[in-house]
Each structure stands twice: as C-alpha cells, then as structure tokens.
Design a protein around this motif. Structure first.
Motif, PDB file in Angstrom:
ATOM      1  N   ILE A 183       7.364 -13.086  -3.148  1.00  0.00           N
ATOM      2  CA  ILE A 183       6.877 -12.488  -2.357  1.00  0.00           C
ATOM      3  C   ILE A 183       5.748 -11.953  -1.975  1.00  0.00           C
ATOM      4  O   ILE A 183       5.600 -11.304  -0.502  1.00  0.00           O
ATOM      5  N   ARG A 200       8.782 -11.178   6.077  1.00  0.00           N
ATOM      6  CA  ARG A 200       8.350 -10.058   5.164  1.00  0.00           C
ATOM      7  C   ARG A 200       8.966  -9.043   6.584  1.00  0.00           C
ATOM      8  O   ARG A 200       7.944  -8.461   7.074  1.00  0.00           O
ATOM      9  N   LEU A 206      16.241 -12.882  -2.359  1.00  0.00           N
ATOM     10  CA  LEU A 206      15.121 -12.360  -3.383  1.00  0.00           C
ATOM     11  C   LEU A 206      15.144 -11.909  -4.425  1.00  0.00           C
ATOM     12  O   LEU A 206      16.497 -11.605  -4.922  1.00  0.00           O
ATOM     13  N   ILE A 266      11.129 -15.829  -3.682  1.00  0.00           N
ATOM     14  CA  ILE A 266      11.435 -16.236  -2.618  1.00  0.00           C
ATOM     15  C   ILE A 266      12.971 -17.297  -2.807  1.00  0.00           C
ATOM     16  O   ILE A 266      11.874 -18.599  -3.132  1.00  0.00           O
TER      17      ILE A 266
END
Length: 110
Positions: free
Chosen positions: A9, A31, A92, A97
C-alpha cells in the motif's frame, strides 16, 4: 476469486495513484485514504486522459484533461457528464494490494 499481489500500500501515495499493466491495458490503483484502495481503467472515456494523473478526492478522481469526475465505487461520471470507466475488484491484506486476477485477464464478451 484468484488474487494477484501487485505491491504494498505504501507504493501508492495517499490521494494518488499508480499504474499496473495488464492484458486489458493499464489499470490505475487509487489510494483514497490510509487503508482504502480502488482499481479502475486508466483512460477517461471522453478524450483518453490518464486518470492516474488526475486529482483524487473523496472516493472520486478528476480527469486531468477536461475535469470529468468519476466515482471510483461505480465508475460512473458525476454531474452533467455521461460516461463510465471500468472498475476492478481490489483488496488490502496485511498491507499488500491484491487485484482480482480473473477480472484483469479476461475480456468481457459484451
């Protein structure tokens, strides 16, 4: 579903995006919050603008070319604009990811 690990992430800046190349073309990973991600086609249906270079706000992205705004939940253009981008399942897990492998490798017959 089968999932592909595409990175951590932290590889995607907060309120930003990164590209993933697939058989379907480039997919943008957005994001929108500390632990909130969306995946969608990178090209705006209006003029092909690179959505990964757009402004991420709330759960939306604004095309950098002509300011079309897309809801990242549904892919629909907001406001008076008509259009839609394809969205893809993403999740997630442990900071990684994961993108739905089937969705990004098979083209729809429609």
């Amino acid at each position: 579903m089968s999932w592909i690990d595409i990175g951590h992430i932290d590889d995607v800046p907060l309120r930003g995006a990164r590209l993933v190349k697939t058989r379907l073309g480039c997919i943008a990973i957005f994001r929108t919050a500390e632990a909130e991600l969306f995946a969608a086609s990178n090209a705006c249906p209006h003029k092909g603008g690179p959505l990964s270079e757009g402004i991420v706000h709330g759960q939306s992205v604004t095309c950098p070319l002509h300011n079309w705004v897309f809801d990242l939940n549904t892919g629909e253009a907001q406001g008076a604009d008509e259009g839609r981008i394809t969205t893809y399942p993403v999740r997630l897990e442990g900071g990684r990811i994961l993108l739905d492998a089937r969705a990004v490798t098979e083209r729809s017959a429609a």
